[in-house]
Design a protein around this motif. Structure first.
Motif, mmCIF file in Angstrom:
data_model
loop_
_atom_site.group_PDB
_atom_site.id
_atom_site.type_symbol
_atom_site.label_atom_id
_atom_site.label_comp_id
_atom_site.label_asym_id
_atom_site.label_seq_id
_atom_site.Cartn_x
_atom_site.Cartn_y
_atom_site.Cartn_z
ATOM 1 N N UNK A 658 1.418 -1.062 0.047
ATOM 2 C CA UNK A 658 0.123 -0.085 0.491
ATOM 3 C C UNK A 658 0.814 0.880 -0.297
ATOM 4 N N UNK A 659 0.617 2.496 -1.178
ATOM 5 C CA UNK A 659 1.004 3.262 -0.441
ATOM 6 C C UNK A 659 2.692 3.339 -1.954
ATOM 7 N N UNK A 660 2.498 2.374 -2.200
ATOM 8 C CA UNK A 660 3.765 2.246 -3.535
ATOM 9 C C UNK A 660 3.411 2.266 -4.897
ATOM 10 N N UNK A 661 3.765 3.063 -5.166
ATOM 11 C CA UNK A 661 4.341 3.280 -7.119
ATOM 12 C C UNK A 661 4.175 1.755 -7.639
ATOM 13 N N UNK A 662 3.304 1.649 -8.400
ATOM 14 C CA UNK A 662 2.829 0.353 -9.699
ATOM 15 C C UNK A 662 4.241 -0.138 -9.791
ATOM 16 N N UNK A 663 4.931 -0.014 -9.861
ATOM 17 C CA UNK A 663 6.481 -0.347 -10.759
ATOM 18 C C UNK A 663 6.595 -1.233 -9.851
ATOM 19 N N UNK A 664 7.087 -0.745 -9.204
ATOM 20 C CA UNK A 664 7.585 -1.240 -7.614
ATOM 21 C C UNK A 664 6.797 -2.494 -6.906
ATOM 22 N N UNK A 665 6.063 -2.070 -6.293
ATOM 23 C CA UNK A 665 4.759 -3.214 -6.239
ATOM 24 C C UNK A 665 4.630 -4.139 -7.021
ATOM 25 N N UNK A 666 4.309 -4.418 -7.888
ATOM 26 C CA UNK A 666 4.504 -5.376 -9.283
ATOM 27 C C UNK A 666 5.825 -6.226 -8.847
ATOM 28 N N UNK A 675 0.455 -13.077 -9.997
ATOM 29 C CA UNK A 675 0.404 -12.984 -10.979
ATOM 30 C C UNK A 675 -0.770 -12.053 -10.671
ATOM 31 N N UNK A 676 -0.128 -10.367 -11.293
ATOM 32 C CA UNK A 676 -0.388 -9.144 -10.724
ATOM 33 C C UNK A 676 -1.487 -8.732 -11.236
ATOM 34 N N UNK A 677 -2.633 -7.792 -11.125
ATOM 35 C CA UNK A 677 -3.527 -8.015 -11.873
ATOM 36 C C UNK A 677 -3.561 -5.948 -11.444
ATOM 37 N N UNK A 678 -3.992 -5.357 -12.618
ATOM 38 C CA UNK A 678 -4.114 -3.745 -11.939
ATOM 39 C C UNK A 678 -5.191 -3.116 -11.912
ATOM 40 N N UNK A 679 -5.667 -1.985 -11.577
ATOM 41 C CA UNK A 679 -6.832 -1.855 -11.553
ATOM 42 C C UNK A 679 -6.967 -0.011 -11.562
ATOM 43 N N UNK A 680 -7.518 1.127 -12.253
ATOM 44 C CA UNK A 680 -7.087 2.876 -12.017
ATOM 45 C C UNK A 680 -5.405 2.801 -12.104
ATOM 46 N N UNK A 681 -5.816 4.047 -11.263
ATOM 47 C CA UNK A 681 -4.074 4.475 -11.606
ATOM 48 C C UNK A 681 -3.854 5.060 -10.802
ATOM 49 N N UNK A 682 -2.405 5.460 -10.537
ATOM 50 C CA UNK A 682 -1.803 6.263 -9.893
ATOM 51 C C UNK A 682 -1.224 5.452 -8.512
ATOM 52 N N UNK A 683 -0.376 5.856 -7.116
ATOM 53 C CA UNK A 683 0.162 4.774 -6.239
ATOM 54 C C UNK A 683 -1.622 3.411 -5.612
ATOM 55 N N UNK A 684 -1.505 2.537 -5.417
ATOM 56 C CA UNK A 684 -1.653 1.253 -4.679
ATOM 57 C C UNK A 684 -2.469 1.626 -3.359
ATOM 58 N N UNK A 700 -2.802 -11.818 -7.361
ATOM 59 C CA UNK A 700 -3.410 -10.954 -6.224
ATOM 60 C C UNK A 700 -3.882 -9.694 -7.405
ATOM 61 N N UNK A 701 -5.132 -8.635 -6.779
ATOM 62 C CA UNK A 701 -5.756 -7.408 -7.821
ATOM 63 C C UNK A 701 -4.973 -6.195 -6.909
ATOM 64 N N UNK A 702 -4.306 -6.185 -7.932
ATOM 65 C CA UNK A 702 -3.842 -3.930 -6.943
ATOM 66 C C UNK A 702 -4.619 -2.681 -7.247
ATOM 67 N N UNK A 703 -5.244 -2.676 -6.607
ATOM 68 C CA UNK A 703 -6.016 -0.805 -6.830
ATOM 69 C C UNK A 703 -5.683 0.154 -6.751
ATOM 70 N N UNK A 704 -5.262 0.868 -7.728
ATOM 71 C CA UNK A 704 -4.141 2.211 -7.554
ATOM 72 C C UNK A 704 -5.159 3.108 -7.625
ATOM 73 N N UNK A 705 -4.782 4.731 -6.679
ATOM 74 C CA UNK A 705 -5.515 5.666 -6.748
ATOM 75 C C UNK A 705 -4.651 6.856 -6.988
#
Length: 705
Positions: A658-666, A675-684, A700-705
């Motif tokens: 939580x709070x990470x950028x998508x590149x670091x989290x993935x 296996x990572x799925x992404x929804x939204x834009x921004x940080x986790x 695992x699905x990451x929801x970004x805002x």
């Protein structure tokens, strides 16, 4: 006949003819000047006349020397195609056509321009327009063009100097700065200080051409005119922009008709910003009337006027903040009128302080009715006290068009007085004033009772030398006792801490003020017409050591949306206060406020790869604790610094990204087999598998805002 006699005869004949000729001339002069005088004078006036010509107006400057309004000179270039001799024209027309096509009018080729010039000469054109809006530097080049270099008499070059008034900041404070209009009254500072701003005026002789155009008889004459004086104003570019943008955004959100925002220096009365935006027919918001001071800006101030009511009650010794009043659950019938609180509640007996802080219409109306409505003497005492606060007077601001406030008098306005006038005045109805007039009162409270005159111009300058300087003017050394002022200042702070202005409590600058909401058509029954409201907030900041007072008024809010001062005007006030004080953070006396501002300007919490974050923090010169590790880290905002802790990644549990950028989290999750799925834009902002649970792999699905 001898020679002598012959000579005398000739002399006599010549003399007689000379005398007869003189008599004819005198007769003709008498005929022309007296008998036919009017006819010839009218013909002359049709072809030659004197026209007044003004020099450039002076500039208007902001408090830091930035230009708010200036005259930008330009020239119109015309050509008398008949004036040049055949030799001058024939030798230079090819080159002249080339220069015009190259530097002035590329819409035609040199050949096209040559044909045009030749045709105009053949047709006898005396006033042919070559180019409009030419600046001075280009004019200097044009004077050296072939043919034109011969001047006006031999080359036919006609220069007409003009100027246009330019406002670099467009709509910002536009109505306050004003408009210089040729065929109508000037407005704003342009009108109020026109005597100083206008340039030297002379009469210049013009002649009429066969084309019916008028041109000056002498060339370059207008170059000698003196420019007008300059104005140094109190307006501040940064503060004006903050007010303009905040008011504009709220107008666009609410679709209100008009918005006013004013910021004033508490100690001096200098107006730092004055915004007047109103919705045009095309839906855009523009400045076309000064609602801050004008007749059309007068309004029922509503609950913001309760400050005056409470100060009157305290100053007259009628109550203390602990005096009790029954709110009757927020509804009260007085005579034939019903007074309601804005929001329904079940409160009954509360203190006067509580009634003010929650902005109870019933509470303030009942207190005023009890102490000021029992006799004519009591009613007169209330109005007298309001007048002692300066509320019945114009502020005297140095700009034309200020409206007169309306405070009813129980004797002079007996025909417009009723049994409920006092209680309705107590909560801001049955009286009118402009936003600036109400702000001047609030400013006096912020200034510990000293009322200063609001003003816009610091000095007038001629060629850099001060002609006239304007100092702060005290209108009233003490509008109320020190004790009463301290009491109402306490109330205004409590409104923000626990009352109707609580939405501003968490602002980084401490605010004191009062919300206000008024129904415009309150005399019309609810079934007859759609309700329309005005919302406002008036106050000052920082509350502990006031530097600026401010008022925000939004007119014409539809009853279908947010209409309360706490919902609409207060957020605008808060935004203005934060932006303004960000300019002056080093001037804050309160260390807590300094920390709050520092915290507001630091990045929020985040997580990521240590070396990357370290590079960003060092580049941005952001203060932070601890040395940044080479692994994964978490950053937390600790008011004046960023606290950095190491984040340990275990292969046995699900990491907290939580709070990470998508590149670091993935990167982290994929290295752990997910296996990572992404929804939204921004940080986790969320992750589908809770952190620190057992690592079993999968998706695992990451929801970004």
């Amino acid at each position: 006949m001898d020679k002598r006699t012959e000579l005398l005869a000739r002399v006599y004949v010549v003399t007689i003819f000379f005398v007869l000729f003189c008599l004819l001339v005198i007769g003709r002069l008498i005929d022309v000047n007296i008998l036919e005088g009017e006819k010839w004078r009218s013909k002359l006036q049709k072809n030659i006349k004197w026209i007044e010509v003004e020099g450039d107006r002076g500039n208007i400057y902001a408090d830091d020397g930035s230009i708010l309004a200036a005259s930008q000179p330009f020239f119109e270039i015309r050509f008398d195609a008949v004036t040049p001799t055949d030799k001058v024209f024939d030798q230079g027309v090819d080159s002249l056509a080339y220069y015009i096509a190259t530097f002035l009018r590329p819409d035609k080729s040199p050949i096209g321009w040559k044909n045009e010039l030749v045709a105009k000469r053949r047709n006898g054109a005396r006033y042919y327009q070559i180019k409009n809006h030419v600046d001075y530097n280009m004019l200097m080049k044009i004077r050296n063009f072939p043919v034109f270099r011969e001047g006006r008499i031999k080359g036919g070059l006609i220069e007409i100097q003009k100027s246009s008034r330019v406002k670099p900041y467009k709509e910002m404070a536009s109505r306050t700065i004003g408009v210089d209009r040729k065929n109508a009254a000037k407005i704003g500072l342009e009108g109020s200080f026109d005597e100083f701003l206008k340039g030297q005026t002379i009469k210049r002789l013009y002649k009429k051409l066969p084309s019916k155009s008028w041109i000056p008889v002498q060339e370059h004459e207008n170059m000698l005119l003196n420019k007008g004086s300059d104005l140094n104003t109190t307006l501040n570019i940064g503060i004006s922009d903050a007010v303009h943008q905040a008011v504009l955004r709220k107008l666009q959100q609410t679709n209100a008709k008009t918005g006013v925002g004013i910021v004033m220096d508490v100690k001096t009365g200098e107006i730092k910003a004055m915004t007047n935006l109103t919705r045009a027919s095309n839906g855009a918001y523009v400045e076309n009337y000064n609602f801050a001071i004008g007749e059309d800006g007068k309004y029922n101030p509503g609950s913001t006027f309760k400050l005056a009511t409470m100060l009157a009650l305290l100053e007259d010794g009628h109550l203390t903040l602990e005096t009790l009043v029954d709110l009757e659950s927020g509804i009260k019938v007085m005579k034939d009128r019903v007074i309601k609180d804005a929001e329904p509640h079940n409160l009954r007996v509360v203190t006067a302080e509580k009634a003010f802080v929650i902005s109870s219409n019933v509470g303030m109306a009942k207190l005023a009715d009890h102490y000021y409505n029992r006799s004519l003497k009591a009613r007169k005492s209330f109005v007298k006290r309001l007048k002692s606060f300066g509320l019945a007077n114009k502020t005297g601001v140095d700009i034309e068009g200020e409206a007169m406030p309306v405070i009813k008098d129980p004797e002079m306005d007996a025909n417009h007085w009723s049994g409920v006038t006092i209680p309705w005045m107590a909560h801001g109805y049955e009286l009118e004033m402009t936003p600036l007039q109400l702000l001047t009162f609030y400013n006096a409270v912020a200034n510990n009772g000293v009322m200063v005159k609001p003003y816009l111009v610091r000095d007038i300058l001629r060629e850099g030398k001060i002609l006239q300087k304007f100092e702060p003017v005290v209108l009233n050394q003490k509008i109320a006792s020190e004790f009463s002022i301290k009491q109402v200042k306490k109330l205004l702070e409590k409104v923000v801490e626990e009352g109707t202005g609580i939405g501003l409590k968490d602002n980084t600058v401490k605010i004191a003020g009062k919300t206000g909401t008024t129904r415009v058509n309150y005399n019309i029954s609810e079934d007859e017409e759609e309700k329309v409201y005005n919302a406002s907030f008036a106050g000052y900041f920082p509350a502990d050591n006031p530097r600026y007072s401010c008022i925000v008024v939004l007119y014409g809010l539809s009853g279908q949306g947010n209409i309360y001062g706490s919902q609409v005007a207060a957020p605008v006030f808060g935004e203005i206060a934060e932006r303004v004080m960000n300019f002056y953070i080093n001037d804050l006396d309160n260390e807590v406020q300094k920390e709050a501002f520092a915290s507001a300007n630091l990045p929020k919490g985040m997580k990521g790869f240590g070396p990357d974050i370290d590079e960003i923090l060092n580049f941005s010169n952001v203060p932070h604790t601890n040395k940044v590790s080479k692994g994964w880290i978490a950053v937390e905002n600790q008011r004046t610094k960023l606290d950095i802790d190491e984040v340990k990644i275990s292969r046995r549990t699900v990491p907290n990204v939580l709070g990470m950028g998508v590149r670091d989290a993935v990167y982290i999750l994929e290295n752990l087999g997910y296996k990572v799925k992404i929804e939204g834009v921004g940080r986790v902002a969320q992750q589908s598998i809770a952190p620190h649970t057992r690592n079993v792999g999968g998706t695992i699905t990451l929801y970004l805002e």
